[in-house]
Design a protein around this motif. Structure first.
Motif, PDB file in Angstrom:
ATOM      1  N   GLY A   1       0.711  -1.247   0.053  1.00  0.00           N
ATOM      2  CA  GLY A   1       0.047  -0.104   0.038  1.00  0.00           C
ATOM      3  C   GLY A   1       0.995   1.316  -0.170  1.00  0.00           C
ATOM      4  N   PHE A   2       1.770   1.288   1.071  1.00  0.00           N
ATOM      5  CA  PHE A   2       2.630   2.478   0.912  1.00  0.00           C
ATOM      6  C   PHE A   2       3.596   2.704  -0.386  1.00  0.00           C
ATOM      7  CE2 PHE A   2       1.085   2.473   5.295  1.00  0.00           C
ATOM      8  CZ  PHE A   2       0.706   3.755   5.487  1.00  0.00           C
TER       9      PHE A   2
ATOM     10  N   PHE B   1       2.761   1.918  -3.293  1.00  0.00           N
ATOM     11  CA  PHE B   1       1.760   2.454  -4.108  1.00  0.00           C
ATOM     12  C   PHE B   1       1.485   3.629  -4.149  1.00  0.00           C
ATOM     13  CE2 PHE B   1      -2.790   3.186  -5.323  1.00  0.00           C
ATOM     14  CZ  PHE B   1      -2.599   3.192  -6.724  1.00  0.00           C
ATOM     15  N   LEU B   2       1.389   4.357  -2.814  1.00  0.00           N
ATOM     16  CA  LEU B   2       1.481   5.635  -2.353  1.00  0.00           C
ATOM     17  C   LEU B   2       2.566   6.635  -2.836  1.00  0.00           C
ATOM     18  CD1 LEU B   2      -0.595   5.787   0.954  1.00  0.00           C
ATOM     19  CD2 LEU B   2      -1.437   6.976  -1.423  1.00  0.00           C
ATOM     20  N   TYR B   3       3.872   6.008  -2.433  1.00  0.00           N
ATOM     21  CA  TYR B   3       5.017   6.735  -2.495  1.00  0.00           C
ATOM     22  C   TYR B   3       5.910   6.517  -3.672  1.00  0.00           C
ATOM     23  CZ  TYR B   3       4.003   8.765   1.750  1.00  0.00           C
ATOM     24  OH  TYR B   3       3.429   9.731   2.795  1.00  0.00           O
TER      25      TYR B   3
ATOM     26  N   PRO C   1       5.309   6.506  -7.030  1.00  0.00           N
ATOM     27  CA  PRO C   1       5.154   7.686  -8.102  1.00  0.00           C
ATOM     28  C   PRO C   1       5.866   8.816  -7.701  1.00  0.00           C
ATOM     29  CG  PRO C   1       2.996   6.398  -7.725  1.00  0.00           C
ATOM     30  CD  PRO C   1       4.063   6.064  -6.746  1.00  0.00           C
TER      31      PRO C   1
END
Lengths: 296, 272
Positions: free
Chosen positions: B15-16, B18-20, B22
């Motif tokens: 999850g993190f 995916f968030l970071y 990019p």
């Protein structure tokens, strides 16, 4: 007297800059396009007095709304906005739930930091977060280069300028809105309930379905509304990541206004969009109210 | 002590990531020498220099900061007043309409808010520029401020205010000396929220600005629509860095304050 002033100042501000503008939008949606400045007719001429007012109201009609129903572009755009909003809400839930779950079950001293890591992107520019995906999803982008290098694919994938890119963009930017309410409801949960369920012979999976899932229902509902409602009118994501086939009503409205300069039709599009949004907004408000009453 | 289960550790890591990831990619490529954003040609800070010598970009940044400071300050005053009205004023004529107007902008699509304000400004024949963007931003961000502040006001012990009034304070003094210090954290986060919302806004600013005023998001927009550009990567990196520093220091200050408050409470308990 003081109380009166306290109410009056924010009240008048909102009336003048929120409510009155909507009345104007509605009025212009009943006007006709004209080659003039401003580009619509009729315009209200108070100098003509009562006669001017009467002729002004006579010229207003629902022609633009009829036009919206006749041209397939518009209702297709409304439907496809709804469809994109539904699909991306489900996707955001599928991605967000495990993260929220992991956060709520993490060691307590980790939780503030995890929470901050979820909130941090929220403070970062929305436009930049969408833009970041352009470089990743492009044909020569980072993702394709990586997949080609690992040999998973032999031809670059076309992702940018498709609906898939729009879904990725929406899930990415709206993820914190889904995670936070689910996390809040999971963190409040009494975990001894799970132990009780397991003692009573539930497997861990069925304990999850029978205990955890129902208890996090409120968070899931709140998160889903928080993603669904703003997605319908989304403009930036479909414009940057979507393709020519991506139809979303926010983009149609923008083009109608800035490219076609058809203000009356743009206004009518806005009015209908508002009517569509009223249903989920009222449902959301009612749900929040119910939750507040249940807690208080 | 609790540990991460295998499942939770995996979902958090993915999850993190995916968030970071990019944003990390964006930052890495801002130091790329090549103009082609997809080819890595070695480390360089060339694009930062280019960015800082781009006068129109700097002008846009200045306009954005000006709009954000002014609009968030007005919005904080109006939003705090509105929160007071909602929590404290009791019944009055038009209360339903008032709270409707407070909550509606939170869920209103930006294209509609922008369009309606533009039509208002045109109807009134106002010259569009910095002032009209400020008015627009103030209107939607005051609603966010009032939501943040009213959640604090609800949990506020009103008898403290009454005590101040009994001891001879005027209502304004009671507000300044008792209420304001207690709700200050909410007022400050309201201001910060309004400030970021204003910095970030593209759609409403595009509708309500005129040829004289271009904000940074509008500038970014017109350049990224043509594709990825290394200069925008550099700009994004600077903005991400500023936000990160801001958020982390705010949370440290908060933490320290909480610790101090706890210590004071303990000291007070010991004395009594």
């Amino acid at each position: 007297m003081r109380r009166f002033a306290l109410i009056l100042v924010p009240y008048l501000w909102l009336l003048a800059l929120f409510l009155v503008p909507f009345v104007i939008v509605f009025k212009i949606s009943l006007s006709d396009l004209a080659m003039a400045i401003p580009p619509y007719t009729p315009t209200l001429d108070l100098a003509e007095g009562w006669a001017g007012l009467v002729s002004f109201f006579r010229e207003l009609d629902f022609e633009n709304y009829v036009w919206l129903t006749e041209d397939a572009l518009y209702w297709k755009a409304y439907l496809s906005s709804l469809q994109i909003a539904v699909i991306s809400t489900v996707l955001t839930l599928l991605v967000g739930y495990p993260i929220a779950y992991g956060m709520a079950r993490a060691p307590e001293e980790w939780r503030p930091m995890l929470l901050m890591l979820v909130i941090l992107p929220f403070w970062t520019s929305f436009l930049i977060r969408v833009y970041a995906w352009m470089g990743i999803l492009a044909k020569e982008g980072v993702l394709n280069q990586f997949l080609l290098w690992t040999g998973v694919i032999s031809e670059p994938l076309v992702i940018l300028n498709t609906n898939l890119a729009v879904y990725i963009g929406i899930v990415y930017t709206y993820l914190p809105f889904m995670i936070l309410p689910i996390y809040a409801s999971l963190e409040r949960m009494d975990e001894s309930l799970l132990e009780a369920a397991e003692d009573l012979g539930c497997s861990r999976l069925s304990a999850f379905w029978l205990v955890t899932a129902p208890l996090s229902k409120q968070g899931v509902i709140a998160g889903s509304f928080l993603v669904f409602i703003p997605t319908i009118g989304e403009f930036v994501i479909p414009s940057l990541l979507g393709g020519s086939k991506t139809l979303m009503i926010g983009k149609v409205l923008w083009d109608e206004f800035f490219a076609n300069r058809d203000w009356p039709v743009a206004s009518a599009v806005a009015v209908i969009l508002l009517l569509i949004l009223i249903v989920p907004i009222i449902l959301f408000q009612r749900n929040q109210q119910k939750q507040r009453e249940a807690e208080g | 002590m609790r540990r991460f289960s295998w499942f939770n550790a995996t979902s958090l890591t993915l999850g993190f990531a995916f968030l970071y990831v990019p944003m990390i990619i964006l930052i890495v490529y801002s130091f790329n020498k090549s103009k082609l954003v997809t080819v890595w040609a070695g480390f360089s800070t060339h694009w930062y220099g280019e960015l800082l010598s781009n006068q129109s970009m700097l002008d846009a940044a200045w306009v954005t900061v000006k709009v954000a400071v002014i609009s968030s300050s007005i919005a904080t005053v109006l939003g705090t007043m509105a929160a007071y009205v909602i929590v404290r004023a009791g019944r009055f004529h038009g209360r339903t309409l008032f709270s409707g107007m407070i909550y509606a902008p939170l869920v209103m699509p930006e294209v509609i808010t922008g369009l309606s304000l533009l039509l208002l400004f045109i109807g009134l024949n106002v010259d569009r520029g910095v002032m009209t963007i400020v008015l627009a931003h103030t209107t939607f961000s005051m609603c966010y401020v009032s939501v943040v502040v009213s959640s604090r006001l609800v949990s506020f012990d009103q008898s403290l205010e009454e005590a101040a009034l009994d001891l001879g304070c005027s209502p304004l003094q009671a507000f300044r000396l008792v209420t304001l210090p207690i709700i200050a954290p909410a007022v400050i986060s309201g201001w910060l929220l309004a400030f970021t919302l204003s910095l970030d806004d593209l759609v409403i600013a595009s509708f309500t600005s005129g040829p004289a005023a271009t904000t940074l998001p509008m500038k970014i927009w017109s350049s990224v629509r043509l594709g990825v550009s290394p200069e925008i990567n550099a700009l994004s990196t600077i903005m991400i860095a500023l936000v990160t520093v801001g958020v982390i220091s705010a949370s440290l200050v908060n933490k320290r304050q909480a610790v101090r408050q706890k210590r004071e409470e303990q000291a007070a308990e010991r004395q009594s």
